[in-house]
Design an enzyme around this catalytic site. Structure first.
Site, PDB file in Angstrom:
ATOM      1  N   ARG A 121       0.852  -1.188   0.000  1.00 49.98           N
ATOM      2  CA  ARG A 121       0.000   0.000   0.000  1.00 49.98           C
ATOM      3  C   ARG A 121       0.888   1.238   0.000  1.00 49.98           C
ATOM      4  O   ARG A 121       1.960   1.239   0.639  1.00 49.98           O
ATOM      5  CB  ARG A 121      -0.918   0.034   1.242  1.00 49.98           C
ATOM      6  N   HIS A 141      -1.172  -0.141  -9.945  1.00 51.03           N
ATOM      7  CA  HIS A 141      -1.931  -1.055  -9.061  1.00 51.03           C
ATOM      8  C   HIS A 141      -2.395  -2.294  -9.835  1.00 51.03           C
ATOM      9  O   HIS A 141      -3.577  -2.637  -9.829  1.00 51.03           O
ATOM     10  CB  HIS A 141      -3.118  -0.331  -8.411  1.00 51.03           C
TER      11      HIS A 141
HETATM   12  P1  NDP Z   1      -2.062 -10.937   5.173  1.00 49.31           P
HETATM   13  O1  NDP Z   1      -3.026 -10.349   6.130  1.00 49.31           O
HETATM   14  O2  NDP Z   1      -2.158 -12.376   4.844  1.00 49.31           O
HETATM   15  O3  NDP Z   1      -0.567 -10.677   5.670  1.00 49.31           O
HETATM   16  C1  NDP Z   1      -0.186  -9.478   6.238  1.00 49.31           C
HETATM   17  C2  NDP Z   1       1.208  -9.640   6.798  1.00 49.31           C
HETATM   18  O4  NDP Z   1       1.621  -8.381   7.350  1.00 49.31           O
HETATM   19  C3  NDP Z   1       1.268 -10.659   7.950  1.00 49.31           C
HETATM   20  O5  NDP Z   1       2.462 -11.364   7.911  1.00 49.31           O
HETATM   21  C4  NDP Z   1       1.221  -9.752   9.178  1.00 49.31           C
HETATM   22  O6  NDP Z   1       1.823 -10.284  10.341  1.00 49.31           O
HETATM   23  C5  NDP Z   1       2.035  -8.577   8.697  1.00 49.31           C
HETATM   24  N1  NDP Z   1       1.761  -7.407   9.501  1.00 49.31           N
HETATM   25  C6  NDP Z   1       0.616  -6.750   9.692  1.00 49.31           C
HETATM   26  N2  NDP Z   1       0.766  -5.733  10.559  1.00 49.31           N
HETATM   27  C7  NDP Z   1       2.070  -5.768  10.932  1.00 49.31           C
HETATM   28  C8  NDP Z   1       2.847  -4.995  11.814  1.00 49.31           C
HETATM   29  N3  NDP Z   1       2.323  -3.965  12.509  1.00 49.31           N
HETATM   30  N4  NDP Z   1       4.147  -5.311  11.969  1.00 49.31           N
HETATM   31  C9  NDP Z   1       4.699  -6.346  11.291  1.00 49.31           C
HETATM   32  N5  NDP Z   1       4.005  -7.125  10.421  1.00 49.31           N
HETATM   33  C10 NDP Z   1       2.714  -6.838  10.255  1.00 49.31           C
HETATM   34  O7  NDP Z   1      -2.156 -10.051   3.850  1.00 49.31           O
HETATM   35  P2  NDP Z   1      -1.816 -10.476   2.354  1.00 49.31           P
HETATM   36  O8  NDP Z   1      -0.471 -11.083   2.334  1.00 49.31           O
HETATM   37  O9  NDP Z   1      -2.934 -11.220   1.759  1.00 49.31           O
HETATM   38  O10 NDP Z   1      -1.796  -9.034   1.653  1.00 49.31           O
HETATM   39  C11 NDP Z   1      -0.893  -8.037   2.073  1.00 49.31           C
HETATM   40  C12 NDP Z   1      -1.277  -6.709   1.459  1.00 49.31           C
HETATM   41  O11 NDP Z   1      -1.001  -6.705   0.061  1.00 49.31           O
HETATM   42  C13 NDP Z   1      -2.769  -6.372   1.510  1.00 49.31           C
HETATM   43  O12 NDP Z   1      -3.143  -5.885   2.774  1.00 49.31           O
HETATM   44  C14 NDP Z   1      -2.879  -5.318   0.441  1.00 49.31           C
HETATM   45  O13 NDP Z   1      -2.608  -4.056   1.016  1.00 49.31           O
HETATM   46  C15 NDP Z   1      -1.764  -5.674  -0.540  1.00 49.31           C
HETATM   47  N6  NDP Z   1      -2.267  -6.139  -1.829  1.00 49.31           N
HETATM   48  C16 NDP Z   1      -1.871  -5.478  -2.970  1.00 49.31           C
HETATM   49  C17 NDP Z   1      -2.285  -5.902  -4.200  1.00 49.31           C
HETATM   50  C18 NDP Z   1      -1.807  -5.213  -5.435  1.00 49.31           C
HETATM   51  O14 NDP Z   1      -2.256  -5.541  -6.538  1.00 49.31           O
HETATM   52  N7  NDP Z   1      -0.905  -4.265  -5.336  1.00 49.31           N
HETATM   53  C19 NDP Z   1      -3.153  -7.055  -4.357  1.00 49.31           C
HETATM   54  C20 NDP Z   1      -3.509  -7.677  -3.098  1.00 49.31           C
HETATM   55  C21 NDP Z   1      -3.075  -7.233  -1.904  1.00 49.31           C
HETATM   56  P3  NDP Z   1       1.236 -11.632  11.000  1.00 49.31           P
HETATM   57  O15 NDP Z   1       1.743 -12.727  10.100  1.00 49.31           O
HETATM   58  O16 NDP Z   1       1.854 -11.684  12.341  1.00 49.31           O
HETATM   59  O17 NDP Z   1      -0.252 -11.493  11.006  1.00 49.31           O
HETATM   60  C1  OXD Z   2      -6.348  -5.877  -3.062  1.00 56.25           C
HETATM   61  C2  OXD Z   2      -5.702  -5.077  -4.073  1.00 56.25           C
HETATM   62  O1  OXD Z   2      -6.254  -5.522  -1.904  1.00 56.25           O
HETATM   63  O2  OXD Z   2      -5.962  -5.300  -5.263  1.00 56.25           O
HETATM   64  O3  OXD Z   2      -6.993  -6.894  -3.388  1.00 56.25           O
HETATM   65  O4  OXD Z   2      -4.898  -4.194  -3.773  1.00 56.25           O
END
Ligand code: NDP
Ligand code: OXD
Length: 317
Positions: free
Chosen positions: A232, A280
């Site tokens: 993000r 994106h």
């Molecule tokens: P998940 O919820 O599966 O994973 C999030 C990860 O971030 C976890 O490992 C979590 O830790 C970690 N995390 C969250 N908060 C913190 C913190 N404060 N400190 C350290 N680590 C933290 O999400 P996804 O992997 O499915 O997706 C990640 C992000 O990718 C989405 O939220 C979205 O913003 C982005 N995205 C972008 C897309 C694009 O096309 N550009 C498409 C899809 C998603 P823990 O393992 O301990 O929970």
């Molecule tokens: C999602 C993205 O969060 O596309 O799915 O960024």
């Protein structure tokens, strides 16, 4: 449209993301039928008749208060920062975890990591035809750090590790992922970033992750490090990144997500020679596989089983 004629057992599913309807109009009824769910899938309904809402951030729907019998809101997006704080939403919120989305993200991350690792630009853009035999190091000698080890971060980390990159991953809670050095918690962030040559940010946007890459943390990376941000926009302090790029401390940033999207025409990222902007598109939810995830959650809801991928509202993801 109904996926079954037995109206007495119908569950009403409101597809509240009209701009995405064309992608789902065939996939979702097929997936619901495959899951054995008898559903009336509608684009409009009296709120008090709706059992499930299929949601996307583009959805005009913002006030969930009248949806008194709704059992869950099922997001087509993985990132939920635009809905998670909605006070009118008291129903369970599930986010998208879709094999198609994960595959796409792995391809984007590996592709852009290899571009920088191999120094491809040097050879692709070479108008003066310079014979410049710089050989890149092997992947085993290029340190990669992933911030975020969730569905997407873990898959990308493992794909990079399979190519022999030494991968460090960092998450909120402790994780164990084969092939990766896993660190967790704010106290280990500096350790995760120190000396990293490629840093990938796959964290959700929450108050804790905002500006996680800032002047201080960017300075921990190896000189000339590359930043890949498909997470993000708010994860990065834009001004600090630009300053680090101009000073040569960061070599390049490939950015897929931004604080304002589309990225405004006058944003300095567009013209910066060390920034690559992708609009994106790192990973898209794929209707065929995502429809099955939605259908499975509705099946679970109807069977009284726990939902998949339920968002922890207090953590914000
Ligand atoms: P998940 O919820 O599966 O994973 C999030 C990860 O971030 C976890 O490992 C979590 O830790 C970690 N995390 C969250 N908060 C913190 C913190 N404060 N400190 C350290 N680590 C933290 O999400 P996804 O992997 O499915 O997706 C990640 C992000 O990718 C989405 O939220 C979205 O913003 C982005 N995205 C972008 C897309 C694009 O096309 N550009 C498409 C899809 C998603 P823990 O393992 O301990 O929970
Ligand atoms: C999602 C993205 O969060 O596309 O799915 O960024």
């Amino acid at each position: 449209m109904s996926t079954d004629r037995d109206d007495a057992k119908m569950t009403t599913v409101l597809f509240a993301a009209p701009t995405l309807w064309d992608e789902y109009r065939e996939e979702l009824p097929a997936a619901l039928a495959e899951a054995g769910v008898k559903a009336d899938l509608v684009l409009e309904a009296a709120p008090e008749m709706v059992d499930y809402i299929v949601y996307a951030p583009s959805a005009p729907l913002q006030d969930f208060t009248p949806f008194t019998r709704t059992k869950a809101v099922l997001s087509l997006w993985a990132g939920v920062e635009r809905i998670v704080g909605n006070a009118s939403l008291t129903q369970p919120l599930c986010r998208m975890v879709d094999p198609g989305l994960t595959e796409g993200m792995v391809e984007w991350v590996v592709g852009h990591a290899l571009r920088h690792h191999l120094g491809m630009d040097r050879h692709i853009v070479n108008p003066d035809h310079v014979w410049n035999p710089i050989c890149p190091p092997l992947a085993r000698d290029r340190k990669v750090t992933l911030l975020g080890l969730g569905e997407l971060g873990a898959a990308c980390g493992q794909a990079l590790a399979r190519l022999n990159f030494p991968v460090t991953g960092w998450s909120r809670s402790p994780r164990q992922i084969p092939g990766l050095r896993c660190l967790s918690g704010p106290d280990r962030l500096a350790e995760a970033l120190t000396g990293a040559e490629i840093v990938v940010t796959l964290l959700p946007r929450t108050p804790q992750t905002e500006n996680i890459l800032n002047a201080e943390t960017l300075a921990l990376m190896a000189r000339g490090a590359v930043v890949l941000n498909p997470g993000r926009g708010a994860l990065i302090d834009d001004a600090a990144l630009l300053a680090a790029l101009d000073a040569g401390r960061i070599g390049h940033a490939t950015l897929d997500v931004f604080r304002v999207e589309p990225l405004p025409a006058d944003h300095p990222f567009w013209a910066h020679p060390k920034v690559t902007v992708t609009p994106h598109i790192a990973a898209d939810t794929r209707a065929a596989s995502a429809a099955r995830v939605i259908a499975e959650n509705i099946r679970r809801g109807e069977a009284g089983e726990p939902f998949l991928h339920q968002v922890n509202r207090s953590l914000g993801y």
